[in-house]
Design a protein around this motif. Structure first.
Motif, mmCIF file in Angstrom:
data_model
loop_
_atom_site.group_PDB
_atom_site.id
_atom_site.type_symbol
_atom_site.label_atom_id
_atom_site.label_comp_id
_atom_site.label_asym_id
_atom_site.label_seq_id
_atom_site.Cartn_x
_atom_site.Cartn_y
_atom_site.Cartn_z
ATOM 1 N N ILE A 184 0.913 -1.259 -0.005
ATOM 2 C CA ILE A 184 -0.002 0.022 -0.112
ATOM 3 C C ILE A 184 0.703 1.409 0.042
ATOM 4 O O ILE A 184 0.433 2.477 -0.462
ATOM 5 C CB ILE A 184 -0.978 -0.041 1.067
ATOM 6 N N ASN A 185 2.012 1.391 0.457
ATOM 7 C CA ASN A 185 2.887 2.473 0.585
ATOM 8 C C ASN A 185 3.224 2.712 -0.871
ATOM 9 O O ASN A 185 3.380 4.002 -1.280
ATOM 10 C CB ASN A 185 4.042 2.255 1.463
ATOM 11 N N ARG A 186 3.775 1.705 -1.683
ATOM 12 C CA ARG A 186 4.172 2.106 -2.957
ATOM 13 C C ARG A 186 3.085 2.837 -3.793
ATOM 14 O O ARG A 186 3.226 3.414 -4.588
ATOM 15 C CB ARG A 186 5.051 1.023 -3.651
ATOM 16 N N TRP A 187 1.768 1.971 -3.423
ATOM 17 C CA TRP A 187 0.683 2.635 -4.117
ATOM 18 C C TRP A 187 0.356 4.013 -3.830
ATOM 19 O O TRP A 187 0.031 4.817 -4.558
ATOM 20 C CB TRP A 187 -0.405 1.585 -3.845
ATOM 21 N N GLU A 192 8.791 3.241 -6.299
ATOM 22 C CA GLU A 192 9.076 2.084 -5.511
ATOM 23 C C GLU A 192 10.169 2.311 -4.827
ATOM 24 O O GLU A 192 10.655 3.300 -4.497
ATOM 25 C CB GLU A 192 9.993 1.042 -6.948
ATOM 26 N N TYR A 193 10.512 1.078 -3.930
ATOM 27 C CA TYR A 193 11.422 1.276 -2.638
ATOM 28 C C TYR A 193 12.796 0.939 -3.185
ATOM 29 O O TYR A 193 13.011 0.210 -4.221
ATOM 30 C CB TYR A 193 11.189 -0.059 -1.685
ATOM 31 N N ILE A 218 11.894 -0.473 8.131
ATOM 32 C CA ILE A 218 12.202 0.968 7.640
ATOM 33 C C ILE A 218 12.565 0.762 6.284
ATOM 34 O O ILE A 218 13.606 0.388 6.133
ATOM 35 C CB ILE A 218 13.324 1.672 8.449
ATOM 36 N N LEU A 219 11.722 1.354 5.288
ATOM 37 C CA LEU A 219 12.018 1.308 3.863
ATOM 38 C C LEU A 219 12.323 2.601 3.455
ATOM 39 O O LEU A 219 12.079 3.723 3.988
ATOM 40 C CB LEU A 219 10.829 0.874 3.161
ATOM 41 N N ARG A 220 13.203 2.742 2.331
ATOM 42 C CA ARG A 220 13.564 4.241 1.782
ATOM 43 C C ARG A 220 13.164 4.031 0.255
ATOM 44 O O ARG A 220 13.207 2.902 -0.473
ATOM 45 C CB ARG A 220 14.996 4.581 1.923
ATOM 46 N N LEU A 333 14.475 -4.572 -8.328
ATOM 47 C CA LEU A 333 13.396 -5.315 -8.978
ATOM 48 C C LEU A 333 13.570 -5.617 -10.284
ATOM 49 O O LEU A 333 14.514 -5.285 -10.900
ATOM 50 C CB LEU A 333 12.221 -4.245 -9.050
ATOM 51 N N PRO A 334 13.218 -6.852 -10.637
ATOM 52 C CA PRO A 334 13.245 -7.377 -12.032
ATOM 53 C C PRO A 334 12.552 -6.210 -13.066
ATOM 54 O O PRO A 334 11.946 -5.277 -12.626
ATOM 55 C CB PRO A 334 12.632 -8.437 -12.225
#
Ligand code: ISE
Length: 341
Positions: A184-187, A192-193, A218-220, A333-334
């Protein structure tokens, strides 16, 4: 005039546990344009009881259900470990599918489903990241795109379960529970992260030996937004989901504001649901209606896809790595196939 639109989509439901039963009942009684024609569960008595309630048939295996001429589309609500196998069988049968999250717990499994769909050249699978249909999250997204809080800088997420669903391990907390936030956070942020770090601390009394709960993830993101998630599966008191965004001009907060605040006996308070269905029933129904509408050609599917399922699996795997190593792990990510652009 549109031809070949069935009067009602005949859905086969695989898995009649909590969420499968809720979906099946919604498809039968709350969603317009669908019926439940066949159900399957490893627990044949449980499947039979639901089938009787809905006037559906019982299949003796998931394969039989998927191949049944009485099934136009399939809803996968089996345990996570079976999602890959069931999704691949649906693709092989050419049947539209709504697959509960996660697409798979392992990246290689998620990847094999995506590869099979790309080889088929048609998007048949819709992913069940239902928060994208939740009125609270939709309002939060509208706040962000409306610009009133400026550029988002940091997002604080809280995701608490009263007790660990299915006795989740720490890795399971990431692939099965916090996977909602990973999606949901990337939406919300529409990007992207780039990396992830997972911190552990003191655990509560219900945490099994060798596991950690709560986890702090914790993502960036690629543009530098910090996304922090408290993933706590043994919070004891109830189910709670909060998302708070701080931006360059203001902040936006989504709590469980849809619940009534009651003042009585000298106390002002809100009920806390025990399970996620109490919080997200509306989102689940809206998701099902949108899926059925898309199958009937009435609107485009706006929910998540196999690509989103793979991104979530890649992100969860990086988070598991971060949990094990205690260091910040890059998220790579691919290449996104054109089927999902
Ligand atoms: C469950 O499968 C869900 O999807 C819930 O939303 C989540 O809170 C829970 O942890 C999961 O096990």
């Amino acid at each position: 005039m549109r031809h070949n639109v069935p009067v009602a989509i005949r859905v086969g439901v695989i898995g009649t546990g909590n969420i499968g039963t809720s979906h099946a009942r919604d498809l039968a009684f709350a969603v317009s344009g669908s019926v439940v024609s066949v159900v399957f569960d490893a627990d044949a008595d449980r499947a039979a009881a639901l089938a009787e309630d809905l006037g559906a048939l019982v299949a003796s295996s998931a394969e039989e259900l998927i191949g049944s001429p009485d099934v136009d589309a399939v809803l996968i609500a089996s345990p996570d470990a079976f999602h890959r196998e069931h999704a691949l069988a649906c693709l092989a049968a050419g049947k539209a599918t709504l697959c509960e999250k996660p697409l798979a717990s392992e990246v290689v499994d998620a990847r094999s489903v995506l590869d099979a769909e790309v080889a088929l050249g048609r998007r048949l699978i819709s992913m069940g990241f239902m928060r994208r249909f939740d009125p609270g999250y939709l309002r939060l997204k509208a706040e962000l795109t409306g610009g009133a809080i400026g550029e988002p800088l940091i997002v604080h997420n809280v995701h608490r379960n009263a007790f660990a669903p299915y006795g989740l391990t720490s890795a399971g907390t990431l692939t099965n529970s916090a996977v909602h936030e990973l999606d949901i956070n990337r939406w919300l942020l529409d990007e992207e992260y780039e990396s992830v770090l997972v911190l552990t601390g003191r655990s509560g009394p219900h945490t099994p030996e060798g596991e950690h709960d709560p986890l702090l993830v914790i993502l960036r993101t690629v543009s530098g937004v910090l996304v922090e998630i408290e993933a706590f599966v043994n919070a004891s008191y109830g189910y709670e989901v909060i998302c708070d965004v701080s931006g360059s001009l203001g902040s936006a907060h989504m709590g469980d504001g849809s619940f009534i605040t009651r003042s009585a006996d000298g106390v002002r308070g809100q009920e806390v649901p025990e399970l996620w269905l109490g919080r997200f029933q509306d989102a689940y129904r809206r998701q099902l209606q949108a899926w059925v509408d898309s199958l009937r050609g009435r609107s485009e599917w706006q929910g998540s896809t196999t690509w989103d399922g793979l991104v979530a699996a890649v992100t969860a795997a990086a988070a598991i790595d971060a949990l094990r190593t205690g260091s910040q792990v890059p998220i790579t990510l691919p290449v996104r196939p054109t089927l999902y652009s």
